[in-house]
Design an enzyme around this catalytic site. Structure first.
Site, PDB file in Angstrom:
ATOM      1  N   ASP A 198       0.865  -1.195   0.000  1.00 20.99           N
ATOM      2  CA  ASP A 198       0.000   0.000   0.000  1.00 20.99           C
ATOM      3  C   ASP A 198       0.895   1.237   0.000  1.00 20.99           C
ATOM      4  O   ASP A 198       0.623   2.232   0.673  1.00 20.99           O
ATOM      5  CB  ASP A 198      -0.929   0.005   1.207  1.00 20.99           C
ATOM      6  N   ASP A 215       2.154   2.413   8.003  1.00 19.72           N
ATOM      7  CA  ASP A 215       0.948   1.692   7.590  1.00 19.72           C
ATOM      8  C   ASP A 215       1.303   0.407   6.851  1.00 19.72           C
ATOM      9  O   ASP A 215       0.970   0.222   5.679  1.00 19.72           O
ATOM     10  CB  ASP A 215       0.113   2.611   6.677  1.00 19.72           C
TER      11      ASP A 215
END
Ligand SMILES: Nc1ncnc2c1ncn2[C@@H]1O[C@H](COP(=O)(O)OP(=O)(O)O)[C@@H](O)[C@H]1O
Ligand SMILES: [Mg+2]
Length: 265
Positions: A198, A215
């Site tokens: 991501d 993240d």
């Protein structure tokens, strides 16, 4: 003490822990809302455990409220700033969106399929991925602890203000920054056997003009059936962003080969 009384007591302890001296302190009514929404009983118990173990001492305000998780600024028992990421345990939509990153990961084959178990596995997965990345020399928040749906890590930023994301702040030497980002992708791949999955200007912080990858819960091992696809997507995002900002970027094929340790760029 009954369970409910215990819960009420824990809630009061949390509320009392808000430090009144800090300017970024959240208002009481906001905190009550947060308590209702995010801190269900089990989460509060997990938080309480982390407090007892010294990983968290004071909880300050919410830094970010996303769909799947909230990130808080907090302080540990030694007075260091920490980031506390609390995953929401009731979002069926979030559960659906993360399932494919858990299935196909040999580290998490025996996880039950209910939402809570999946979310706990997800928090552990982000913690383990952070450890792997950190040990491989990739600049990520240093992971400190994980308990149920709560992850405690290094706070990237100062005084409760998180460092900006790359999408909002371009460091002065963008060319240099770009190469550092690529190098982290390579270190992740070759030393940590991970693909971020991501990666974009939304999950790269700029701290002291250096990139910090965040993240990383969805990052997969190279053995994941979609690892290659995710790597191509990550690199495309990166090349597109830097190209848009006038950096001379190499061809995807060349970068791909270089990241895998198979050639130069
Ligand atoms: N370790 C950290 N230190 C400071 N701020 C953080 C940290 N981790 C996340 N944040 C802030 O919280 C936001 C959301 O975190 P992220 O891990 O990207 O979760 P999400 O899944 O909601 O995108 C980030 O964009 C950043 O602003
Ligand atoms: Mg994010």
């Amino acid at each position: 003490m009954s369970e409910n009384e215990e819960y009420e007591k824990l809630r009061r302890i949390e509320i009392e822990r808000i430090d009144k001296r800090r300017i970024k302190r959240i208002k009481d009514e906001d905190f009550y809302e947060t308590v209702e929404e995010v801190f269900d009983k089990l989460t509060l118990m997990a938080l309480y455990e982390l407090i007892n173990r010294g990983f968290i001492h004071v909880m300050y305000g919410v830094v970010n409220a996303g769909k799947g998780a909230r990130v808080y600024w907090a302080e540990d028992a030694k007075g260091n700033d920490v980031a506390v990421k609390i995953y929401l345990t009731f979002s069926a939509e979030f559960r659906r969106s993360i399932l494919m990153y858990i299935e196909g990961d040999p580290r998490f084959t025996r996880v039950k399929r209910d939402t809570r178990s999946i979310i706990y596995a997800w928090a552990r997965k982000e913690f383990k991925n952070l450890q792997r990345a950190f040990n491989a020399g990739v600049r990520v928040p240093e992971p400190y602890a994980v308990n149920k749906n709560i992850l405690v890590m290094e706070f990237i930023g100062e005084g409760g203000v998180p460092a900006p994301l790359l999408k909002d702040y371009l460091p002065p030497n963008l060319e240099d920054f770009f190469l550092k980002v690529l190098n982290y992708v390579k270190l992740l791949y070759t030393r940590a056997s991970l693909v971020h999955a991501d990666l974009s200007e939304y999950n790269i912080m700029v701290w002291n003009d250096e990139p910090v990858f965040i993240d990383i819960g969805q990052a997969v091992l190279l053995s994941h059936p979609m690892a290659e696809e995710f790597l191509v997507r990550d690199l495309n995002n990166i090349l597109r962003f830097f190209h848009k900002n006038d950096v001379d970027v190499p061809e995807l094929e060349d970068v791909l080969r270089w990241v895998k340790g198979e050639g130069g760029i």
